[in-house]
Design a protein around this motif. Structure first.
Motif, short mmCIF file in Angstrom:
data_model
loop_
_atom_site.label_atom_id
_atom_site.label_comp_id
_atom_site.label_asym_id
_atom_site.label_seq_id
_atom_site.Cartn_x
_atom_site.Cartn_y
_atom_site.Cartn_z
N ALA A 171 -6.34 -2.90 -23.40
CA ALA A 171 -7.25 -2.18 -24.30
C ALA A 171 -6.66 -2.08 -25.70
CB ALA A 171 -7.55 -0.79 -23.76
N HIS A 172 -7.53 -1.93 -26.67
CA HIS A 172 -7.15 -1.85 -28.09
C HIS A 172 -7.03 -0.40 -28.56
CE1 HIS A 172 -7.76 -6.18 -28.52
NE2 HIS A 172 -8.76 -6.00 -27.68
N CYS A 173 -7.08 0.53 -27.63
CA CYS A 173 -6.94 1.95 -27.94
C CYS A 173 -6.27 2.61 -26.74
CB CYS A 173 -8.32 2.58 -28.21
SG CYS A 173 -9.40 2.65 -26.77
N PRO A 174 -5.88 3.88 -26.87
CA PRO A 174 -5.32 4.57 -25.70
C PRO A 174 -6.33 4.64 -24.56
CG PRO A 174 -4.88 5.81 -27.70
CD PRO A 174 -5.84 4.71 -28.08
N VAL A 175 -5.82 4.66 -23.34
CA VAL A 175 -6.66 4.71 -22.14
C VAL A 175 -6.26 5.94 -21.32
CG1 VAL A 175 -7.33 3.52 -20.01
CG2 VAL A 175 -6.83 2.20 -22.08
N LEU A 176 -7.27 6.70 -20.89
CA LEU A 176 -7.06 7.84 -20.01
C LEU A 176 -7.69 7.51 -18.66
CD1 LEU A 176 -6.27 10.81 -19.42
CD2 LEU A 176 -8.51 11.45 -20.35
N ILE A 177 -6.89 7.58 -17.61
CA ILE A 177 -7.39 7.34 -16.25
C ILE A 177 -7.55 8.70 -15.58
CG2 ILE A 177 -6.98 6.23 -14.03
CD1 ILE A 177 -7.36 4.26 -16.37
N VAL A 178 -8.75 8.98 -15.10
CA VAL A 178 -9.08 10.26 -14.48
C VAL A 178 -9.26 10.03 -12.98
CG1 VAL A 178 -10.75 12.15 -14.38
CG2 VAL A 178 -10.20 11.07 -16.58
N HIS A 179 -8.55 10.80 -12.20
CA HIS A 179 -8.71 10.74 -10.75
C HIS A 179 -9.83 11.68 -10.34
CE1 HIS A 179 -5.03 8.45 -9.88
NE2 HIS A 179 -4.61 9.00 -11.01
N ALA A 180 -10.60 11.29 -9.35
CA ALA A 180 -11.65 12.15 -8.83
C ALA A 180 -11.03 13.36 -8.18
CB ALA A 180 -12.51 11.40 -7.82
N VAL A 222 -18.65 3.78 -16.80
CA VAL A 222 -19.36 4.48 -15.72
C VAL A 222 -19.86 3.45 -14.71
CG1 VAL A 222 -21.33 5.97 -15.17
CG2 VAL A 222 -20.07 6.31 -17.31
N ASP A 223 -19.58 3.71 -13.43
CA ASP A 223 -20.11 2.84 -12.38
C ASP A 223 -20.85 3.62 -11.30
OD1 ASP A 223 -18.11 4.07 -10.88
OD2 ASP A 223 -16.95 2.24 -10.56
N GLY A 224 -21.05 4.91 -11.52
CA GLY A 224 -21.77 5.74 -10.57
C GLY A 224 -20.89 6.40 -9.53
N SER A 225 -19.62 6.01 -9.44
CA SER A 225 -18.72 6.60 -8.46
C SER A 225 -18.31 8.00 -8.89
CB SER A 225 -17.47 5.73 -8.30
OG SER A 225 -16.71 5.75 -9.50
N GLN A 226 -17.82 8.79 -7.94
CA GLN A 226 -17.34 10.14 -8.25
C GLN A 226 -16.23 10.12 -9.30
OE1 GLN A 226 -18.91 12.95 -7.38
NE2 GLN A 226 -17.51 13.97 -8.76
N PRO A 227 -15.27 9.19 -9.21
CA PRO A 227 -14.25 9.15 -10.26
C PRO A 227 -14.82 8.87 -11.65
CG PRO A 227 -13.49 7.97 -8.33
CD PRO A 227 -14.93 8.29 -8.10
N LEU A 262 -10.60 6.25 -27.85
CA LEU A 262 -10.05 6.46 -26.51
C LEU A 262 -10.99 5.82 -25.51
CD1 LEU A 262 -7.92 8.01 -24.71
CD2 LEU A 262 -9.55 9.92 -24.69
N LEU A 263 -10.43 5.18 -24.50
CA LEU A 263 -11.20 4.63 -23.39
C LEU A 263 -10.88 5.48 -22.16
CD1 LEU A 263 -13.01 2.40 -22.17
CD2 LEU A 263 -10.92 1.04 -21.82
N VAL A 264 -11.90 6.01 -21.51
CA VAL A 264 -11.72 6.88 -20.35
C VAL A 264 -12.35 6.20 -19.14
CG1 VAL A 264 -12.09 9.18 -19.37
CG2 VAL A 264 -11.81 8.91 -21.85
N LEU A 265 -11.58 6.12 -18.07
CA LEU A 265 -12.03 5.48 -16.84
C LEU A 265 -11.68 6.34 -15.65
CD1 LEU A 265 -10.59 1.92 -17.59
CD2 LEU A 265 -12.95 2.66 -17.89
N GLY A 266 -12.49 6.24 -14.62
CA GLY A 266 -12.18 6.90 -13.36
C GLY A 266 -11.44 5.94 -12.45
N ARG A 267 -10.65 6.48 -11.57
CA ARG A 267 -9.92 5.67 -10.59
C ARG A 267 -10.17 6.27 -9.22
NH1 ARG A 267 -5.00 5.36 -7.98
NH2 ARG A 267 -4.28 3.23 -7.64
N ARG A 268 -10.51 5.40 -8.30
CA ARG A 268 -10.86 5.87 -6.97
C ARG A 268 -9.67 6.45 -6.22
NH1 ARG A 268 -14.40 1.68 -7.86
NH2 ARG A 268 -16.56 2.24 -7.55
#
Length: 151
Positions: A134-143, A14-19, A107-113
């Motif tokens: 990453a050492h696990c699957p990664v899910l990238i979520v678009h805003a 989490v970085d505070g961005s909408q994504p 699972l690692l979940v991240l937002g992408r701008r």
């Protein structure tokens, strides 16, 4: 442990961005279906010497990171925080910190701008590094796009 597997947490950067807020919401949706806890993580650092003019004084970097985390969770869920959500602050660069956190995550979940064109080539270095290392699957979520509901 009675032969039962303990569900490993879904970690969300989490970085505070909408994504990142959208990523937090998606992680909680998934965790509800999977029966896993969610750990929202904000990474923070103390500025380097070339950033020093902005850090002179008694600025509380850790406190600012906690504020970003609290504000993001409130933006995602209002005052009704999910019961399976825990939070954490990690001092260190986001790339390394999230990759390290992925060692103990399912699972690692991240937002992408989602910047396009040339700018898009320059942005997203954290998500790119995590996808690669990453050492696990990664899910990238678009805003969600303006006017589009993420739900």
């Amino acid at each position: 442990m009675n032969g039962k597997l303990v569900p490993t947490a879904i970690v969300v950067g989490v970085d505070g961005s909408q994504p990142s807020i959208a990523a937090l919401q998606e992680a909680v949706r998934l965790s509800t279906r999977l029966g896993t806890p969610v750990r929202a993580l904000v990474c923070w650092t103390i500025p380097t010497s070339y950033q020093l003019p902005y850090s002179v004084g008694t600025f509380d970097f850790k406190g600012a990171a906690q504020g970003i985390l609290d504000t993001a969770i409130e933006a995602a869920f209002g005052m009704d925080w999910p019961e399976n959500l825990t939070t954490g602050l990690k001092m260190g660069p986001p790339r390394q910190s999230l990759i390290e956190a992925s060692k103990e995550a399912s699972l690692l979940v991240l937002g992408r701008r989602g910047f396009g064109g040339f700018t898009g080539l320059l942005m997203g270095s954290v998500s790119s590094a995590c996808v690669s290392h990453a050492h696990c699957p990664v899910l990238i979520v678009h805003a969600p796009k303006p006017g589009q509901d993420h739900a």
